[in-house]
Motif scaffolding. Structure first.
Motif, PDB file in Angstrom:
ATOM      1  N   GLU A  93       0.850  -1.182   0.000  1.00 13.61           N
ATOM      2  CA  GLU A  93       0.000   0.000   0.000  1.00 13.61           C
ATOM      3  C   GLU A  93       0.888   1.234   0.000  1.00 13.61           C
ATOM      4  O   GLU A  93       2.017   1.213   0.485  1.00 13.61           O
ATOM      5  CB  GLU A  93      -0.955   0.010   1.191  1.00 13.61           C
ATOM      6  N   VAL A  94       0.362   2.299  -0.554  1.00 17.23           N
ATOM      7  CA  VAL A  94       1.081   3.570  -0.622  1.00 17.23           C
ATOM      8  C   VAL A  94       1.007   4.249   0.740  1.00 17.23           C
ATOM      9  O   VAL A  94      -0.044   4.256   1.386  1.00 17.23           O
ATOM     10  CB  VAL A  94       0.472   4.492  -1.704  1.00 17.23           C
ATOM     11  N   LEU A  95       2.127   4.804   1.177  1.00 11.67           N
ATOM     12  CA  LEU A  95       2.159   5.563   2.425  1.00 11.67           C
ATOM     13  C   LEU A  95       2.169   7.045   2.094  1.00 11.67           C
ATOM     14  O   LEU A  95       3.018   7.517   1.336  1.00 11.67           O
ATOM     15  CB  LEU A  95       3.402   5.201   3.237  1.00 11.67           C
ATOM     16  N   ASP A  96       1.236   7.775   2.646  1.00  5.92           N
ATOM     17  CA  ASP A  96       1.143   9.213   2.389  1.00  5.92           C
ATOM     18  C   ASP A  96       2.266   9.991   3.055  1.00  5.92           C
ATOM     19  O   ASP A  96       2.735  10.989   2.534  1.00  5.92           O
ATOM     20  CB  ASP A  96      -0.203   9.763   2.877  1.00  5.92           C
ATOM     21  N   GLN A  97       2.674   9.539   4.236  1.00  4.39           N
ATOM     22  CA  GLN A  97       3.690  10.279   4.970  1.00  4.39           C
ATOM     23  C   GLN A  97       4.546   9.311   5.763  1.00  4.39           C
ATOM     24  O   GLN A  97       4.033   8.396   6.401  1.00  4.39           O
ATOM     25  CB  GLN A  97       3.019  11.273   5.926  1.00  4.39           C
ATOM     26  N   VAL A  98       5.852   9.515   5.729  1.00  7.01           N
ATOM     27  CA  VAL A  98       6.790   8.690   6.488  1.00  7.01           C
ATOM     28  C   VAL A  98       7.771   9.627   7.174  1.00  7.01           C
ATOM     29  O   VAL A  98       8.377  10.473   6.523  1.00  7.01           O
ATOM     30  CB  VAL A  98       7.557   7.708   5.560  1.00  7.01           C
ATOM     31  N   GLU A  99       7.923   9.463   8.476  1.00 10.21           N
ATOM     32  CA  GLU A  99       8.868  10.279   9.241  1.00 10.21           C
ATOM     33  C   GLU A  99       9.815   9.354   9.999  1.00 10.21           C
ATOM     34  O   GLU A  99       9.405   8.292  10.465  1.00 10.21           O
ATOM     35  CB  GLU A  99       8.127  11.163  10.255  1.00 10.21           C
ATOM     36  N   GLY A 100      11.060   9.742  10.125  1.00 14.28           N
ATOM     37  CA  GLY A 100      12.014   9.000  10.952  1.00 14.28           C
ATOM     38  C   GLY A 100      12.611   7.772  10.302  1.00 14.28           C
ATOM     39  O   GLY A 100      13.254   6.970  10.981  1.00 14.28           O
ATOM     40  N   LEU A 101      12.434   7.600   9.017  1.00 18.39           N
ATOM     41  CA  LEU A 101      12.983   6.422   8.346  1.00 18.39           C
ATOM     42  C   LEU A 101      14.451   6.654   8.043  1.00 18.39           C
ATOM     43  O   LEU A 101      14.829   7.678   7.479  1.00 18.39           O
ATOM     44  CB  LEU A 101      12.215   6.155   7.041  1.00 18.39           C
ATOM     45  N   VAL A 102      15.284   5.695   8.410  1.00 17.03           N
ATOM     46  CA  VAL A 102      16.723   5.776   8.151  1.00 17.03           C
ATOM     47  C   VAL A 102      16.962   5.348   6.714  1.00 17.03           C
ATOM     48  O   VAL A 102      16.195   4.601   6.126  1.00 17.03           O
ATOM     49  CB  VAL A 102      17.489   4.846   9.111  1.00 17.03           C
ATOM     50  N   SER A 103      18.061   5.798   6.132  1.00 17.08           N
ATOM     51  CA  SER A 103      18.416   5.445   4.759  1.00 17.08           C
ATOM     52  C   SER A 103      18.343   3.935   4.557  1.00 17.08           C
ATOM     53  O   SER A 103      18.671   3.158   5.443  1.00 17.08           O
ATOM     54  CB  SER A 103      19.830   5.932   4.450  1.00 17.08           C
ATOM     55  N   GLN A 104      17.927   3.505   3.363  1.00 18.65           N
ATOM     56  CA  GLN A 104      17.799   2.091   3.075  1.00 18.65           C
ATOM     57  C   GLN A 104      19.067   1.484   2.501  1.00 18.65           C
ATOM     58  O   GLN A 104      19.081   0.355   2.065  1.00 18.65           O
ATOM     59  CB  GLN A 104      16.638   1.867   2.106  1.00 18.65           C
ATOM     60  N   SER A 105      20.150   2.222   2.513  1.00 21.27           N
ATOM     61  CA  SER A 105      21.398   1.645   2.022  1.00 21.27           C
ATOM     62  C   SER A 105      22.043   0.843   3.164  1.00 21.27           C
ATOM     63  O   SER A 105      21.912   1.188   4.333  1.00 21.27           O
ATOM     64  CB  SER A 105      22.360   2.732   1.554  1.00 21.27           C
ATOM     65  N   LYS A 106      22.704  -0.241   2.814  1.00 29.32           N
ATOM     66  CA  LYS A 106      23.314  -1.111   3.813  1.00 29.32           C
ATOM     67  C   LYS A 106      24.450  -0.387   4.495  1.00 29.32           C
ATOM     68  O   LYS A 106      25.263   0.245   3.867  1.00 29.32           O
ATOM     69  CB  LYS A 106      23.811  -2.398   3.157  1.00 29.32           C
ATOM     70  N   ARG A 107      24.485  -0.500   5.807  1.00 31.05           N
ATOM     71  CA  ARG A 107      25.543   0.183   6.580  1.00 31.05           C
ATOM     72  C   ARG A 107      26.758  -0.668   6.701  1.00 31.05           C
ATOM     73  O   ARG A 107      26.757  -1.822   6.737  1.00 31.05           O
ATOM     74  CB  ARG A 107      25.031   0.521   7.974  1.00 31.05           C
TER      75      ARG A 107
END
Length: 103
Positions: free
Chosen positions: A89-103
Protein backbone atom coordinates in the motif's frame (compact mmCIF):
# COMPACT_ATOMS: atom_id res chain seq x y z
CA UNK A 1 6.70 8.43 -2.05
CA UNK A 2 7.02 5.22 -0.04
CA UNK A 3 5.28 1.86 -0.11
CA UNK A 4 4.60 -0.53 2.76
CA UNK A 5 5.09 -4.08 1.50
CA UNK A 6 3.48 -6.91 3.44
CA UNK A 7 4.67 -10.49 3.05
CA UNK A 8 2.43 -13.02 4.79
CA UNK A 9 4.37 -16.27 4.93
CA UNK A 10 4.35 -19.58 6.81
CA UNK A 11 6.11 -19.44 10.16
CA UNK A 12 9.85 -19.99 9.75
CA UNK A 13 10.14 -18.21 6.38
CA UNK A 14 11.04 -14.74 7.71
CA UNK A 15 14.72 -15.28 6.95
CA UNK A 16 13.86 -16.08 3.34
CA UNK A 17 11.85 -12.86 3.06
CA UNK A 18 14.70 -10.79 4.51
CA UNK A 19 17.24 -12.39 2.16
CA UNK A 20 14.95 -11.65 -0.78
CA UNK A 21 14.53 -7.99 0.21
CA UNK A 22 18.27 -7.59 0.69
CA UNK A 23 18.92 -9.04 -2.76
CA UNK A 24 16.71 -6.24 -4.12
CA UNK A 25 18.53 -3.52 -2.15
CA UNK A 26 16.22 -3.05 0.84
CA UNK A 27 17.31 -3.65 4.43
CA UNK A 28 15.26 -4.06 7.60
CA UNK A 29 11.64 -4.68 8.38
CA UNK A 30 9.17 -5.53 11.12
CA UNK A 31 7.79 -9.00 11.87
CA UNK A 32 4.40 -9.77 13.41
CA UNK A 33 3.48 -13.34 14.34
CA UNK A 34 -0.05 -14.46 13.57
CA UNK A 35 -2.35 -17.35 12.85
CA UNK A 36 -4.02 -17.92 9.49
CA UNK A 37 -7.78 -18.45 9.46
CA UNK A 38 -8.52 -18.47 5.74
CA UNK A 39 -8.77 -22.23 5.37
CA UNK A 40 -10.32 -25.02 7.36
CA UNK A 41 -7.77 -26.16 9.94
CA UNK A 42 -6.10 -29.53 9.37
CA UNK A 43 -6.69 -32.35 11.85
CA UNK A 44 -3.99 -34.43 13.53
CA UNK A 45 -5.00 -37.16 16.01
CA UNK A 46 -8.36 -35.50 16.72
CA UNK A 47 -6.68 -32.08 17.25
CA UNK A 48 -7.09 -29.14 14.92
CA UNK A 49 -3.79 -27.62 13.81
CA UNK A 50 -3.95 -23.98 12.72
CA UNK A 51 -1.27 -22.79 10.31
CA UNK A 52 1.01 -20.22 11.93
CA UNK A 53 1.93 -17.20 9.82
CA UNK A 54 4.44 -14.40 10.00
CA UNK A 55 3.78 -10.97 8.56
CA UNK A 56 6.89 -9.12 7.43
CA UNK A 57 6.41 -5.40 6.81
CA UNK A 58 9.00 -3.47 4.79
CA UNK A 59 8.89 0.24 3.95
CA UNK A 60 10.57 0.99 0.61
CA UNK A 61 11.01 3.95 -1.66
CA UNK A 62 8.83 4.00 -4.75
CA UNK A 63 11.84 3.28 -6.97
CA UNK A 64 12.48 -0.05 -5.15
CA UNK A 65 8.88 -1.17 -4.65
CA UNK A 66 8.52 -3.44 -7.69
CA UNK A 67 12.01 -4.96 -7.34
CA UNK A 68 11.51 -5.79 -3.66
CA UNK A 69 7.99 -7.20 -3.99
CA UNK A 70 9.01 -9.29 -7.02
CA UNK A 71 12.11 -10.57 -5.21
CA UNK A 72 9.95 -11.76 -2.31
CA UNK A 73 7.39 -13.33 -4.65
CA UNK A 74 9.94 -15.23 -6.71
CA UNK A 75 12.39 -16.14 -3.89
CA UNK A 76 9.59 -17.74 -1.86
CA UNK A 77 7.98 -19.29 -4.96
CA UNK A 78 4.61 -17.72 -4.14
CA UNK A 79 3.04 -19.05 -7.34
CA UNK A 80 2.63 -22.29 -5.36
CA UNK A 81 -0.46 -22.55 -3.15
CA UNK A 82 0.14 -22.06 0.56
CA UNK A 83 3.54 -20.39 0.22
CA UNK A 84 2.33 -16.89 1.09
CA UNK A 85 1.12 -13.63 -0.30
CA UNK A 86 2.79 -10.30 -0.93
CA UNK A 87 0.97 -6.98 -1.34
CA UNK A 88 1.62 -3.30 -0.77
CA UNK A 89 0.00 0.00 0.00
CA UNK A 90 1.08 3.57 -0.62
CA UNK A 91 2.16 5.56 2.43
CA UNK A 92 1.14 9.21 2.39
CA UNK A 93 3.69 10.28 4.97
CA UNK A 94 6.79 8.69 6.49
CA UNK A 95 8.87 10.28 9.24
CA UNK A 96 12.01 9.00 10.95
CA UNK A 97 12.98 6.42 8.35
CA UNK A 98 16.72 5.78 8.15
CA UNK A 99 18.42 5.44 4.76
CA UNK A 100 17.80 2.09 3.07
CA UNK A 101 21.40 1.64 2.02
CA UNK A 102 23.31 -1.11 3.81
CA UNK A 103 25.54 0.18 6.58
Amino acid sequence: MYYLIYAVVPSGKVGDVIRATESAGSYGGTVIHGKGIGRTPKRFLRFEVEPMRDIVMIIVQEAKYKDVSQAIYSHLDMAEEGTGIVFAEVLDQVEGLVSQSKR
